[in-house]
Every structure is written in C-alpha cells, then in structure tokens.
Design a protein around this motif. Structure first.
Motif, mmCIF file in Angstrom:
data_model
loop_
_atom_site.group_PDB
_atom_site.id
_atom_site.type_symbol
_atom_site.label_atom_id
_atom_site.label_comp_id
_atom_site.label_asym_id
_atom_site.label_seq_id
_atom_site.Cartn_x
_atom_site.Cartn_y
_atom_site.Cartn_z
ATOM 1 N N ILE A 11 0.858 -1.180 0.000
ATOM 2 C CA ILE A 11 0.000 0.000 0.000
ATOM 3 C C ILE A 11 0.890 1.224 0.000
ATOM 4 N N THR A 12 0.696 2.084 -0.956
ATOM 5 C CA THR A 12 1.569 3.248 -1.092
ATOM 6 C C THR A 12 1.209 4.335 -0.096
ATOM 7 N N THR A 13 -0.066 4.471 0.245
ATOM 8 C CA THR A 13 -0.491 5.463 1.229
ATOM 9 C C THR A 13 -1.097 4.741 2.413
ATOM 10 N N LEU A 14 -0.413 4.767 3.530
ATOM 11 C CA LEU A 14 -0.891 4.059 4.699
ATOM 12 C C LEU A 14 -1.989 4.868 5.389
ATOM 13 N N PRO A 15 -3.014 4.209 5.912
ATOM 14 C CA PRO A 15 -4.092 4.924 6.590
ATOM 15 C C PRO A 15 -3.629 5.502 7.919
ATOM 16 N N ASP A 16 -4.319 6.554 8.348
ATOM 17 C CA ASP A 16 -4.004 7.143 9.646
ATOM 18 C C ASP A 16 -5.092 6.775 10.650
ATOM 19 N N HIS A 17 -5.042 7.390 11.825
ATOM 20 C CA HIS A 17 -5.950 7.007 12.908
ATOM 21 C C HIS A 17 -7.412 7.264 12.571
ATOM 22 N N ALA A 96 -9.823 14.280 18.333
ATOM 23 C CA ALA A 96 -9.429 13.278 19.308
ATOM 24 C C ALA A 96 -8.914 12.036 18.594
ATOM 25 N N ARG A 97 -7.929 11.409 19.185
ATOM 26 C CA ARG A 97 -7.375 10.199 18.592
ATOM 27 C C ARG A 97 -8.398 9.070 18.617
ATOM 28 N N ARG A 98 -8.484 8.344 17.549
ATOM 29 C CA ARG A 98 -9.315 7.134 17.491
ATOM 30 C C ARG A 98 -8.498 5.895 17.814
ATOM 31 N N SER A 99 -7.215 5.966 17.560
ATOM 32 C CA SER A 99 -6.289 4.873 17.839
ATOM 33 C C SER A 99 -4.879 5.452 17.789
ATOM 34 N N TYR A 100 -3.887 4.605 18.073
ATOM 35 C CA TYR A 100 -2.498 5.039 18.010
ATOM 36 C C TYR A 100 -1.811 4.224 16.926
ATOM 37 N N VAL A 101 -1.283 4.911 15.914
ATOM 38 C CA VAL A 101 -0.782 4.254 14.708
ATOM 39 C C VAL A 101 0.734 4.418 14.640
ATOM 40 N N LEU A 102 1.470 3.327 14.825
ATOM 41 C CA LEU A 102 2.918 3.420 14.927
ATOM 42 C C LEU A 102 3.577 3.937 13.657
ATOM 43 N N TRP A 103 3.045 3.574 12.493
ATOM 44 C CA TRP A 103 3.692 4.061 11.261
ATOM 45 C C TRP A 103 3.370 5.530 11.003
ATOM 46 N N GLN A 104 2.500 6.080 11.791
ATOM 47 C CA GLN A 104 2.169 7.503 11.666
ATOM 48 C C GLN A 104 2.968 8.343 12.656
#
Length: 271
Positions: A11-17, A96-104
C-alpha cells in the motif's frame, strides 16, 4: 522501529488514525475494567501535567495500537487496557485520537498495561508472527509488545490473584522488575511506582492497580483529594467551634466572678 510485513499487497499510502477502526466489536470483559482505567488516569494526571507542562502526552484506555497492515485491519492492532505515550500531542489535527498508529507517529508508549480476565495466558503469549502467518492467526500479545510495539514497561494486572507483573525492556528483551520494599514496582521515567491497593473505589471493594510516588505516597484521585480537603475543613471548623465555645465559657466564668466581687463591695476592675 520495525513494522512487520504482511502478506497483503503493498500500500503506497498508509491509513491514519481517522481511517482505521477504533473498535474490534468485542465487549469489555467485566464491570471492573472501566473504573480501573479511570482510576489509573485520574490519579496520575497531576504527575503527568508536571512532567509535561506543554501537555504533550497521550493516554489510551482500551484503545488500539496499530503496528501492521492486515485484512481486516483490527488483526494488525493490539489494544492495551491502559497506556501512556510521552511527548506526543493529545489530539491530531484538532481531532481526538481514534487509535495510536505506529507508522504515523513512531514513538512507542512508555508503559502498556493489560488487565487479565482469563487465566493470563493471552497476556503472556510469546508466539512470534513467523509461526502464525500461514495460519491466519495473530501472534502472541507478549511477543508483539516486546518485539514490535516495544513499550519500555509492560504490566500484567490480575485482579483475581491480587497481583501485577511488571516487565522492563532491556536490550530488546523484557525482564521482570523486582518489587521494592513496599511491594511496588518502580517506573523510574515517570517517577512513580505501580502496585496493588486493597480498598474501595466507587462502590467496589477490590485489589485495585494504583500509582504511588517515589516516596511511597499513594497518588490520589480528584475525588479522594476533595474528600480529604472536605474532612480537613470539617475538622478545622469543629476545632474553631470548640475554641469559640471555650472562650465563651471563660467569658461567662469571668462575668460570674465579677458579679460575685461586686456583691461583696469589691470593684473587679481594681479601681
């Protein structure tokens, strides 16, 4: 940070939170988990505010930490019951954060805590990704925390056993933290200790997981501080009332003595 590769197409564009699920659709395991999370957050708040005067920190309560892309996305996340991440903004782009995304974001939590509802095997499962990739299963929680998410401290709290295990990441491996003389586990970067406190919180008497400062003083919630202040104010009011009553009694005794002296023709003022 190393993000494990998945078998999904690149995937070239990774999703965010904001694009990833914020729930896996499962129920909270028991009625104690929600107040336990609130207790941890409420009592540590003032400490974190002192550590972060710029307010750059985030606390997750039963929130997902995404560490790889999978289908469905939830399989690429772990969901600690409580975790703390220093030096990150509490919100992203005003939301507000929905989750914590390490690649972000790349900054791992400093501590992640799991509340055990079963026998504890899930929280201690060290099965690596390489052994489950072809089976379509998730690797073990312990392995994911130790090898991928890598919080400096990982705690496993078991209310039924009245116990907590604390692990510290040292040279890429978790090592058990030894309890100090108070039976607490130091979390030195936060200047606090973690341990078990038997008492009532809300309307439940249980062995709760709680924080202490480095001197062994229990970190109180806002309600506990308010109750102590209320008790202190009530004690001070009662002390003031007693002092006022004693002064009034002394005044009355002096007045009776003066009347007696006057009756005997003696001037009590000595004039």
């Amino acid at each position: 940070m190393t993000i494990a590769k998945s078998s999904q197409p690149e995937i070239t564009t990774l999703p965010d939170h904001s694009q990833l699920p914020d729930s896996d659709g499962t129920f909270v395991k028991n009625f104690q988990e929600h107040p336990q999370s609130i207790l941890l957050t409420d009592s540590i708040q003032s400490t974190l505010d002192r550590l972060h005067p710029d307010q750059r920190y985030a606390i997750g309560q039963d929130c997902g930490i995404y560490w790889r892309m999978t289908e469905p996305p939830e399989r690429g996340a772990e969901c600690p019951d409580w975790f703390y991440v220093p030096n990150v903004p509490p919100t992203l782009e005003g939301r507000a954060r929905r989750s914590y995304v390490l690649w972000q974001e790349f900054i791992p939590p400093l501590i992640a805590i799991e509340f055990v509802s079963g026998d504890g095997s899930e929280e201690r499962d060290n099965t690596p990704l390489s052994q489950v990739r072809k089976k379509g299963q998730k690797p073990g929680k312990f392995w994911v925390y130790e090898q991928i998410i890598r919080p400096a401290f990982y705690a496993i709290y078991e209310v039924q056993k009245k116990s907590v295990e604390v692990y510290h990441l040292i040279e890429d491996r978790y090592e058990l933290v030894a309890a100090n003389k108070r039976g607490h586990y130091p979390i030195n970067p936060m200047g606090v200790e973690l341990g078990i406190w038997q008492g009532q919180y809300g309307n439940m008497e249980l062995p709760w997981l709680r924080w202490w400062d480095s001197e062994g003083n229990l970190l109180l919630t806002g309600d506990e501080r308010a109750r102590i202040e209320q008790q202190r104010a009530e004690t001070e009011r009662q002390r003031a009332e007693r002092a006022e009553s004693e002064l009034e009694q002394e005044r009355q005794r002096a007045e009776r003595l003066a009347e007696l002296l006057r009756a005997q023709g003696i001037n009590p003022e000595g004039v």
